[in-house]
Scaffold this motif. Structure first.
Motif, PDB file in Angstrom:
ATOM      1  N   UNK A   1       1.037  -1.376  -0.017  1.00 31.75           N
ATOM      2  CA  UNK A   1       0.194  -0.115   0.044  1.00 31.75           C
ATOM      3  C   UNK A   1       0.922   1.208  -0.181  1.00 31.75           C
ATOM      4  N   UNK A   2       0.723   2.232  -1.068  1.00 29.93           N
ATOM      5  CA  UNK A   2       1.679   3.435  -0.880  1.00 29.93           C
ATOM      6  C   UNK A   2       0.738   4.493  -0.674  1.00 29.93           C
ATOM      7  N   UNK A   3       1.175   5.162   0.458  1.00 28.18           N
ATOM      8  CA  UNK A   3       0.420   6.188   0.930  1.00 28.18           C
ATOM      9  C   UNK A   3       1.070   7.529   0.657  1.00 28.18           C
ATOM     10  N   UNK A   4       0.732   8.592   0.089  1.00 28.99           N
ATOM     11  CA  UNK A   4       1.451   9.761  -0.412  1.00 28.99           C
ATOM     12  C   UNK A   4       0.785  10.775   0.462  1.00 28.99           C
ATOM     13  N   UNK A   5       1.871  11.831   0.942  1.00 29.78           N
ATOM     14  CA  UNK A   5       1.556  12.687   1.601  1.00 29.78           C
ATOM     15  C   UNK A   5       0.186  13.684   1.239  1.00 29.78           C
ATOM     16  N   UNK A   6      -0.008  13.634   0.054  1.00 29.56           N
ATOM     17  CA  UNK A   6      -1.352  14.479  -0.261  1.00 29.56           C
ATOM     18  C   UNK A   6      -2.746  13.560  -0.379  1.00 29.56           C
ATOM     19  N   UNK A   7      -2.711  12.454   0.366  1.00 30.63           N
ATOM     20  CA  UNK A   7      -4.148  11.656   0.291  1.00 30.63           C
ATOM     21  C   UNK A   7      -4.832  12.215   1.549  1.00 30.63           C
ATOM     22  N   UNK A   8      -5.949  11.668   1.412  1.00 28.61           N
ATOM     23  CA  UNK A   8      -7.100  11.676   2.496  1.00 28.61           C
ATOM     24  C   UNK A   8      -6.590  10.788   3.427  1.00 28.61           C
TER      25      UNK A   8
END
Ligand code: NAD
Length: 524
Positions: free
Chosen positions: A286-293
C-alpha cells in the motif's frame, strides 16, 4: 420443494450433524481409501468432524462420473444451464444463515464476513456466471474475400468468399482445487464458470475447511443439477489434490492456493499439457502519499491489513508511507488498530477478526513475529485491553488468550516498523494479522519498493493527485491496483496475479475463456 422447506433441510450448527462424505455422481460415499483426518474448530481447538482423505481410486471414480455427465450437460443450451445455476443461487441465499454459521465454526472468520461476504457472494458467483453465459452466446464472425486456386479466363485468380466463426465449446472434466481462507466463496468462483461453460468437475476444497462444501453438495442436489456435473472429493493436497492434478482424464486444472503448491502443480501438469489457471500468493503493498485523504487511507489500510485475520490473498501486508507524514501516520494507524480491531469470538457482532485457521498456520505466523523480534525490529501488538477487556493475556509473541475460548488460535494485530526492505517480514507472504510500515521519499522510490518482491497480486495507492494515481498504478507490477479504495470488485474485471502470484486470469469473460476451447472454423 419450496424454498422454505429446503432451508429447513440444513441444520443449525451442531457438530453431531456434520458428516462429510465424498459427493460423486449425485450420491454420497465413504472414501475408498478408508482414510480420515480430524477437522478442528479454530476458536476452540476441538475436533468438529472427520473428513475423508480420498486417494487415487476416489478421484478416479469421481472423474468417471464427471465424464459420464459431460455429454448431456455440455449439450444443454446455456440458458438451461443458467436456470439450474439461478436456482442453486436462490437456495444458497435461503440457507445463508446455516451455512455462514458453519463457515465461521470451520474457518474462524467472523459471522459477519461469512454471512455478507463468503456465503452471500457464493450465491452471487453462481448468478453472475449464469447471467454471463445467457447473454454471451454469440461469437465473432468474419467474412473475407480471398484469391482461390482457380484462374479465370482472363488469367486472374477467381475470388472466393469465406465465412469464419469461432466455435466455443466446453473442454471436459475440470479439476478445481481451492484454499481455506474464503472456503466456499473461492470454490464457487471456480465451479460457477466451469459448469456455466458446459464442463463437469471434480472439486477439492481445503482439508482445513470442508464443511460448507459438503453443505453445497446437498443444495446442488436440491437445485436438480444433474448427477455427476459437480463432484466433490475431500482430502489432503498430496493425496486427493495430487490425484486430481495428475489424472489423465482431467485436461484442465484451476487452482487457488500458495505459490509453492502452485509450483508443484505446474511441474506435475506440464508434461501432460494441461490447461492451468494458478491463483497464488501475494505480498501486497500500500503506497501512502502525503497528499492523500489520511483518515480514509488509515481506516481502509487497517481493514485491508486485518480483515479476515489478514487471511485474504488481497490483504495489504506492506505499507510504504511518504517520509513527511511517516511518524504521524504510524501513530494514528496504531491508535486506529487499537480502537477498532477487536479480536475474539467470531460469532460476536463486535468482533473484527477471529482465530487463525489452524494450529500449523498459527505457528507459522507466530514464527515470523519471533523472527522480527529476534532481528530487533519494533514489533507492536496493537491491543488495548480497555477496548478489548475479554482479552485475558498477550504472550511475548502476540498470541492472545480470549475469555471462554482459551484454546483458540488468536493473535494480536501486529504492526512492525524499523525494518529493512530485504527482511523476510517484507519479502515473504505471512498471511496473518501482521503488517510492516516503512518510509519512502519519492514517487520513484515508492514504485521501486512496491515492485521489489517476487509477488505481484494486488496493491493500493493513496493520493489526491489523479495524474500521480495513473502514473504510479500503471508502473506497479501487480494484477490489481486499487486507488483510494480496497477490495472493490467487479466480477467482470480480470482477476489474477503477475510474477509468482500466478498464471492466468479469472472473472467474467476471462474465466469463460479458460473453461472453453475456442476453435476457428472457416467455410470457404
Ligand atoms: P495451499 O497451497 O496449501 O493449499 C491450497 C489447496 O491446494 C488445498 O486444497 C490443498 O489441499 C491443495 N494442495 C496442497 N498441495 C497440493 C498438491 N501437491 N497437489 C494438489 N493440490 C494440493 O494453500 P492454503 O494454505 O490453503 O491457502 C493459502 C494460500 O492461498 C496463500 O498463499 C494465499 O495467498 C493463496 N490464495 C491466493 C488467492 C488468489 O486469488 N491469488 C486467493 C486465496 C488464497
Amino acid at each position: 420443494a419450496t424454498l422454505a422447506n429446503i432451508s429447513s433441510d440444513l441444520p443449525a450448527p451442531n457438530i453431531d450433524q456434520i458428516i462429510i462424505k465424498n459427493f460423486i455422481g449425485g450420491k454420497w460415499y465413504e472414501p475408498i481409501s478408508n482414510n480420515f483426518i480430524d477437522n478442528k474448530n479454530p476458536s476452540t481447538d476441538a475436533v468438529i468432524c472427520q473428513i475423508p482423505d480420498s486417494g487415487p481410486a476416489d478421484v478416479d471414480f469421481a472423474t468417471s462420473e464427471a465424464k459420464k455427465a459431460f455429454p448431456q450437460w455440455s449439450a444443454l443450451h446455456p440458458k438451461e444451464r443458467a436456470k439450474y445455476m439461478h436456482k442453486l443461487a436462490d437456495i444458497i441465499d435461503a440457507n445463508n444463515e446455516a451455512m455462514a454459521n458453519f463457515e465461521t465454526m470451520d474457518q474462524g472468520k467472523t459471522l459477519f464476513m461469512s454471512r455478507n461476504v463468503d456465503i452471500a457472494r457464493t450465491a452471487t458467483n453462481f448468478r453472475h456466471f449464469a447471467d454471463y453465459i445467457e447473454s454471451n452466446l454469440t461469437e465473432f464472425t468474419s467474412q473475407m474475400s480471398y484469391p482461390t486456386a482457380n484462374v479465370s479466363q482472363d488469367g486472374k485468380p477467381v475470388i472466393g468468399h469465406a465465412l469464419s466463426y469461432v466455435q466455443r465449446s466446453a473442454v471436459g472434466v475440470a479439476g478445481l482445487i481451492s484454499p481455506w481462507n474464503l472456503p466456499l466463496y473461492l470454490l464457487s468462483w471456480k465451479i460457477a464458470p466451469c459448469i456455466a461453460a458446459g464442463n463437469t468437475c471434480v472439486c477439492k476444497p481445503s482439508e482445513f475447511t470442508s464443511v460448507t462444501a459438503m453443505m453445497l453438495t446437498k443444495l446442488i442436489k436440491q437445485a436438480g443439477i444433474p448427477d455427476g456435473v459437480v463432484n466433490i472429493v475431500f482430502g489432503l493436497g498430496q493425496s486427493t489434490g495430487n490425484s486430481i492434478v495428475t489424472h489423465k482424464d482431467i485436461p484442465l486444472v484451476s487452482f487457488t492456493g500458495g505459490t509453492i503448491t502452485g509450483k508443484h502443480i505446474a511441474a506435475a501438469a506440464a508434461p501432460m499439457f494441461k490447461h492451468l489457471s494458478l491463483e497464488l500468493g501475494g505480498k501486497n503493498p500500500g503506497l501512502i502519499f502525503d497528499d492523500c485523504d489520511l483518515d480514509l487511507a488509515i481506516k481502509t489500510s487497517v481493514r485491508s491489513a486485518f480483515q479476515n485475520q489478514g487471511e485474504i490473498c488481497l490483504c495489504t501486508s506492506r505499507l510504504y508511507v511518504q517520509r513527511s507524514i511517516f511518524d504521524d501516520f504510524v501513530a494514528k494507524y496504531k491508535r486506529a488498530v487499537r480502537d477498532t480491531v477487536i479480536v475474539g469470538d467470531p460469532t460476536n457482532p463486535k468482533t473484527f477478526y477471529g482465530p487463525l485457521v489452524s494450529k500449523p498456520h498459527f505457528e507459522k505466523v507466530q514464527s515470523y513475529v519471533k523472527h522480527a523480534q529476534d532481528a530487533g525490529y519494533d514489533v507492536d501488538f496493537c491491543v488495548d485491553q480497555t477496548v478489548s477487556p475479554h482479552i485475558k493475556a498477550i504472550s511475548a509473541s502476540g498470541a492472545l488468550t480470549v475469555e471462554h475460548l482459551e484454546n483458540g488460535y488468536f493473535m494480536a494485530p501486529t504492526v512492525i516498523t524499523n525494518l529493512q526492505q530485504d527482511s523476510r517480514i517484507v519479502q515473504e507472504e505471512i498471511f496473518g494479522p501482521v503488517v510492516s510500515i516503512m518510509p519512502f521519499d519519492t514517487e520513484e522510490d515508492a514504485i521501486r519498493l512496491a515492485n521489489d518482491t517476487q509477488y505481484g497480486l494486488a496493491s493500493t495507492v493513496w493520493s489526491r493527485d489523479q495524474g500521480r494515481l495513473r502514473r504510479v498504478a500503471g508502473q506497479i507490477v501487480s494484477g490489481l491496483v486499487w486507488c483510494n479504495c480496497w477490495m472493490v470488485r467487479d466480477l467482470n474485471m480480470p482477476f489474477g496475479g503477475f510474477k509468482a502470484s500466478g498464471v492466468g486470469t479469472e472473472g467474467g469473460k476471462y474465466s469463460i475463456d479458460f473453461f472453453t476451447k475456442q476453435q476457428s472454423i472457416t467455410l470457404g
